[in-house]
Every structure is written in structure tokens, then in C-alpha cells.
Design an enzyme around this catalytic site. Structure first.
Site, PDB file in Angstrom:
ATOM      1  N   ARG A  32      77.079  65.549   8.016  1.00 39.26           N
ATOM      2  CA  ARG A  32      76.594  66.933   7.954  1.00 39.26           C
ATOM      3  C   ARG A  32      75.205  67.035   8.585  1.00 39.26           C
ATOM      4  O   ARG A  32      74.364  66.149   8.388  1.00 39.26           O
ATOM      5  CB  ARG A  32      76.566  67.425   6.497  1.00 39.26           C
ATOM      6  CG  ARG A  32      77.982  67.543   5.940  1.00 39.26           C
ATOM      7  CD  ARG A  32      78.057  68.267   4.622  1.00 39.26           C
ATOM      8  NE  ARG A  32      79.408  68.152   4.086  1.00 39.26           N
ATOM      9  CZ  ARG A  32      80.415  68.981   4.372  1.00 39.26           C
ATOM     10  NH1 ARG A  32      80.213  70.008   5.176  1.00 39.26           N
ATOM     11  NH2 ARG A  32      81.614  68.786   3.848  1.00 39.26           N
ATOM     12  N   ASP A  33      75.009  68.130   9.340  1.00 41.09           N
ATOM     13  CA  ASP A  33      73.709  68.383   9.972  1.00 41.09           C
ATOM     14  C   ASP A  33      72.656  68.622   8.893  1.00 41.09           C
ATOM     15  O   ASP A  33      72.897  69.327   7.915  1.00 41.09           O
ATOM     16  CB  ASP A  33      73.812  69.591  10.913  1.00 41.09           C
ATOM     17  CG  ASP A  33      72.645  69.666  11.883  1.00 41.09           C
ATOM     18  OD1 ASP A  33      72.858  69.417  13.084  1.00 41.09           O
ATOM     19  OD2 ASP A  33      71.513  69.971  11.441  1.00 41.09           O
ATOM     20  N   ILE A  34      71.473  68.063   9.103  1.00 39.29           N
ATOM     21  CA  ILE A  34      70.403  68.164   8.104  1.00 39.29           C
ATOM     22  C   ILE A  34      69.816  69.576   8.037  1.00 39.29           C
ATOM     23  O   ILE A  34      69.209  69.952   7.041  1.00 39.29           O
ATOM     24  CB  ILE A  34      69.296  67.117   8.428  1.00 39.29           C
ATOM     25  CG1 ILE A  34      68.493  66.763   7.195  1.00 39.29           C
ATOM     26  CG2 ILE A  34      68.390  67.591   9.562  1.00 39.29           C
ATOM     27  CD1 ILE A  34      67.628  65.527   7.382  1.00 39.29           C
ATOM     28  N   ASN A  91      75.251  69.862  23.488  1.00 38.65           N
ATOM     29  CA  ASN A  91      74.126  70.169  24.371  1.00 38.65           C
ATOM     30  C   ASN A  91      73.839  68.967  25.254  1.00 38.65           C
ATOM     31  O   ASN A  91      73.725  67.845  24.763  1.00 38.65           O
ATOM     32  CB  ASN A  91      72.884  70.503  23.538  1.00 38.65           C
ATOM     33  CG  ASN A  91      73.026  71.814  22.785  1.00 38.65           C
ATOM     34  OD1 ASN A  91      73.467  72.810  23.360  1.00 38.65           O
ATOM     35  ND2 ASN A  91      72.682  71.819  21.515  1.00 38.65           N
ATOM     36  N   GLU A  99      68.192  67.941  21.582  1.00 39.10           N
ATOM     37  CA  GLU A  99      67.048  67.369  20.855  1.00 39.10           C
ATOM     38  C   GLU A  99      67.203  65.872  20.645  1.00 39.10           C
ATOM     39  O   GLU A  99      66.220  65.136  20.694  1.00 39.10           O
ATOM     40  CB  GLU A  99      66.911  68.043  19.485  1.00 39.10           C
ATOM     41  CG  GLU A  99      66.437  69.489  19.553  1.00 39.10           C
ATOM     42  CD  GLU A  99      66.506  70.172  18.192  1.00 39.10           C
ATOM     43  OE1 GLU A  99      66.756  69.477  17.180  1.00 39.10           O
ATOM     44  OE2 GLU A  99      66.338  71.401  18.158  1.00 39.10           O
ATOM     45  N   VAL A 100      68.404  65.447  20.339  1.00 35.05           N
ATOM     46  CA  VAL A 100      68.626  64.034  20.020  1.00 35.05           C
ATOM     47  C   VAL A 100      69.386  63.390  21.179  1.00 35.05           C
ATOM     48  O   VAL A 100      70.508  63.816  21.500  1.00 35.05           O
ATOM     49  CB  VAL A 100      69.420  63.890  18.698  1.00 35.05           C
ATOM     50  CG1 VAL A 100      69.664  62.421  18.386  1.00 35.05           C
ATOM     51  CG2 VAL A 100      68.682  64.559  17.548  1.00 35.05           C
ATOM     52  N   HIS A 104      76.468  63.968  20.906  1.00 34.21           N
ATOM     53  CA  HIS A 104      77.019  64.489  19.656  1.00 34.21           C
ATOM     54  C   HIS A 104      77.701  65.817  19.904  1.00 34.21           C
ATOM     55  O   HIS A 104      77.276  66.606  20.749  1.00 34.21           O
ATOM     56  CB  HIS A 104      75.940  64.635  18.570  1.00 34.21           C
ATOM     57  CG  HIS A 104      74.713  65.371  19.002  1.00 34.21           C
ATOM     58  ND1 HIS A 104      73.739  64.792  19.787  1.00 34.21           N
ATOM     59  CD2 HIS A 104      74.281  66.640  18.753  1.00 34.21           C
ATOM     60  CE1 HIS A 104      72.777  65.667  20.010  1.00 34.21           C
ATOM     61  NE2 HIS A 104      73.091  66.815  19.403  1.00 34.21           N
ATOM     62  N   HIS A 106      78.721  69.246  17.881  1.00 30.96           N
ATOM     63  CA  HIS A 106      78.550  70.048  16.665  1.00 30.96           C
ATOM     64  C   HIS A 106      79.890  70.721  16.342  1.00 30.96           C
ATOM     65  O   HIS A 106      80.585  71.202  17.239  1.00 30.96           O
ATOM     66  CB  HIS A 106      77.540  71.173  16.893  1.00 30.96           C
ATOM     67  CG  HIS A 106      76.153  70.740  17.240  1.00 30.96           C
ATOM     68  ND1 HIS A 106      75.105  70.810  16.349  1.00 30.96           N
ATOM     69  CD2 HIS A 106      75.628  70.259  18.398  1.00 30.96           C
ATOM     70  CE1 HIS A 106      73.984  70.394  16.948  1.00 30.96           C
ATOM     71  NE2 HIS A 106      74.279  70.062  18.189  1.00 30.96           N
TER      72      HIS A 106
HETATM   73  P1  AMP Z   1      70.881  69.021  19.530  1.00 26.41           P
HETATM   74  O1  AMP Z   1      69.864  70.112  19.712  1.00 26.41           O
HETATM   75  O2  AMP Z   1      72.245  69.389  20.065  1.00 26.41           O
HETATM   76  O3  AMP Z   1      70.380  67.691  20.057  1.00 26.41           O
HETATM   77  O4  AMP Z   1      71.108  68.894  17.973  1.00 26.41           O
HETATM   78  C1  AMP Z   1      70.506  67.920  17.166  1.00 26.41           C
HETATM   79  C2  AMP Z   1      70.912  68.219  15.742  1.00 26.41           C
HETATM   80  O5  AMP Z   1      70.628  67.072  14.948  1.00 26.41           O
HETATM   81  C3  AMP Z   1      70.171  69.402  15.090  1.00 26.41           C
HETATM   82  O6  AMP Z   1      71.132  70.370  14.674  1.00 26.41           O
HETATM   83  C4  AMP Z   1      69.434  68.752  13.909  1.00 26.41           C
HETATM   84  O7  AMP Z   1      69.385  69.584  12.780  1.00 26.41           O
HETATM   85  C5  AMP Z   1      70.271  67.507  13.671  1.00 26.41           C
HETATM   86  N1  AMP Z   1      69.594  66.398  12.999  1.00 26.41           N
HETATM   87  C6  AMP Z   1      68.386  65.866  13.307  1.00 26.41           C
HETATM   88  N2  AMP Z   1      68.105  64.835  12.486  1.00 26.41           N
HETATM   89  C7  AMP Z   1      69.156  64.719  11.646  1.00 26.41           C
HETATM   90  C8  AMP Z   1      69.459  63.851  10.557  1.00 26.41           C
HETATM   91  N3  AMP Z   1      68.618  62.880  10.166  1.00 26.41           N
HETATM   92  N4  AMP Z   1      70.643  64.013   9.900  1.00 26.41           N
HETATM   93  C9  AMP Z   1      71.495  64.994  10.280  1.00 26.41           C
HETATM   94  N5  AMP Z   1      71.272  65.833  11.304  1.00 26.41           N
HETATM   95  C10 AMP Z   1      70.111  65.716  11.967  1.00 26.41           C
END
Ligand code: AMP
Length: 120
Positions: A32-34, A91, A99-100, A104, A106
Site C-alpha cells: 500500500r502507498d504510504i 510515471n 519520484e522513486v 512501479h 500504481h
Molecule cells: P511516483 O511519483 O510515481 O514515483 O510515486 C511514488 C509513490 O511512492 C508515491 O505515491 C509515494 O507516496 C510512494 N511512497 C514513497 N515512499 C513510500 C513508502 N516508504 N512506502 C509506500 N509508498 C511510498
């Protein structure tokens, strides 16, 4: 660009950071997304070190790609969003605000999700 093995999802995969797992198999982890943007917001990631869709689609094995796509469908069924509807989103890069830097997908569901994109 090289894969950053200290990104947050790499650390989750190594068990260094807790996560709320909803699914796991040999190639895939989903949790689950945080910071959920819908009542159901799950992230589905490959266990392999892939930066984004561009990297994954070029360099993952057929088995890894099949596992991820099968997992997304199966998780959506398990989450109970097939009948009401759901959205998947990945993304890649700057314009999409990735961001990460670990690929991934969603999954969003359990509310009306509005238009596909915000208009300029
Ligand atoms: P993106 O902008 O597509 O890279 O999305 C990155 C997602 O990772 C965001 O929706 C964040 O809320 C989620 N996220 C970041 N850190 C964590 C974490 N430790 N556990 C779960 N989700 C996370």
C-alpha cells in the site's frame, strides 16, 4: 542513468524499511502507498533493479514482465476493484514527476477517479 540501489523501494525490497504488503511472488512485490490518493492505492514493483518503464520494458525478462502484468490483474481482483473500476498508472521521468527511481505501477480504486489527466 544507473540504478540507485539506495532508493526507497530498493530498501523496502531488502527489508530495511517496513511496508504493508498485499502480494508477493518470485518476481513481484505489491504494497500500500504510504500517502494514498484513493481509498485503495497500491504500488506493484518488480523485484529486479529497474529504474522505470523504459528500463523495465527493454531489460526485464519475458518472465519478469509477464509476472508483473499478471500480478497487477490478480491484485486488482483481490482488492475488489474490478467491478467498480480501477486505474493503473506508471510515471517515467521528469515530465511525469516520477519520484522513486524504481519501476512501479500504481493501482487506484474505490472512488470515482475523475478525468485521466488534469488539463493545463
Ligand atoms: P511516483 O511519483 O510515481 O514515483 O510515486 C511514488 C509513490 O511512492 C508515491 O505515491 C509515494 O507516496 C510512494 N511512497 C514513497 N515512499 C513510500 C513508502 N516508504 N512506502 C509506500 N509508498 C511510498
Amino acid at each position: 542513468m544507473a540504478y540507485d540501489s539506495n532508493n526507497i523501494f530498493a530498501r523496502i525490497l531488502r527489508g530495511e524499511i517496513p511496508n504493508d504488503t498485499v502480494y508477493e511472488d518470485d518476481h513481484v512485490l505489491a504494497f500500500r502507498d504510504i500517502n494514498p490518493q484513493a481509498p485503495t492505492h497500491v504500488l506493484v514493483i518488480p523485484k529486479g533493479a529497474f529504474i522505470s518503464m523504459d528500463d523495465f520494458s527493454q531489460n526485464a525478462s519475458d518472465a519478469e514482465i509477464a509476472a508483473l502484468v499478471r500480478a497487477v490483474g490478480s491484485i486488482a481482483r483481490d482488492l475488489g476493484v474490478v467491478q467498480s473500476g480501477y486505474r493503473i498508472l506508471a510515471n517515467h521521468g521528469r515530465d511525469a514527476n516520477q519520484e522513486v527511481p524504481h519501476f512501479h505501477v500504481h493501482i487506484f480504486g474505490h472512488r470515482p477517479l475523475g478525468p485521466m489527466l488534469q488539463r493545463e
